[in-house]
Design a protein around this motif. Sequence first.
Motif, PDB file in Angstrom:
ATOM      1  N   ILE A  38       0.839  -1.203   0.000  1.00  0.00           N
ATOM      2  CA  ILE A  38       0.000   0.000   0.000  1.00  0.00           C
ATOM      3  C   ILE A  38       0.872   1.250   0.000  1.00  0.00           C
ATOM      4  CG2 ILE A  38      -1.610   1.348   1.424  1.00  0.00           C
ATOM      5  CD1 ILE A  38      -2.832  -1.412   2.274  1.00  0.00           C
ATOM      6  N   LYS A  42       1.125   4.311  -2.730  1.00  0.00           N
ATOM      7  CA  LYS A  42       0.909   5.715  -2.366  1.00  0.00           C
ATOM      8  C   LYS A  42       2.107   6.570  -2.764  1.00  0.00           C
ATOM      9  CE  LYS A  42      -2.435   5.082   1.341  1.00  0.00           C
ATOM     10  NZ  LYS A  42      -2.763   5.309   2.743  1.00  0.00           N
ATOM     11  N   TYR A 149      -9.158  -1.099  -0.531  1.00  0.00           N
ATOM     12  CA  TYR A 149      -8.074  -1.778   0.177  1.00  0.00           C
ATOM     13  C   TYR A 149      -8.336  -3.252   0.438  1.00  0.00           C
ATOM     14  CZ  TYR A 149      -6.187   2.828   0.407  1.00  0.00           C
ATOM     15  OH  TYR A 149      -5.680   4.048   0.034  1.00  0.00           O
ATOM     16  N   GLY A 158      -5.358  -1.997  -2.169  1.00  0.00           N
ATOM     17  CA  GLY A 158      -4.357  -0.933  -2.065  1.00  0.00           C
ATOM     18  C   GLY A 158      -3.658  -0.609  -3.368  1.00  0.00           C
TER      19      GLY A 158
END
Length: 171
Positions: A38, A42, A149, A158
């Motif tokens: 995840i 990001k 997610y 994610g």
Amino acid sequence: MKALSRYVWSLLVIMVMGFTSCGDDDELQFSEEQLAYINKNKEYIWEKKAEKDEKGELRYKQVDMGGDTALYRIIQKENDWTTTPRMNSVVYLLGLEGKFINGQVFQNKLEKSNFPMNSIIPGLSGILLNIHLDETVEAIIPASLGYGYKDERGIPGGSTLIFTFTLDKVE
């Protein structure tokens, strides 16, 4: 008047996303491996937000939606159409392909496809509201504006999604 109704539709989409995003994702527990995945996704988004072209301008346009941001850039523009989709439109896309940030394909290239705007993941519909006919686009969708997610439809929870396509027609 047309701009106002487009604004109202955009606001409505954001409000609905806000109500629906308060679901089970808040209660998920992740392993260290999942958290690393995840976070890597990001970081990819953050890097792309800051990426600049040879002129020093941001490479990607940003669409802020419900507290997160989807990114897109026009790869090719064939004409100077002003037509853009609305939330009640059906969009016809050419060459739709989806990849993860590592380049792995999760959506094989579809030469022709069509979708009602209200059935598309929020990040992609938000971008479609901003592009015109005959524009070929690279769209980068964060997990919060994609499939979330949880693992869904063969997509790991994610995941940042990268789509390329051309907007061919709007009904």
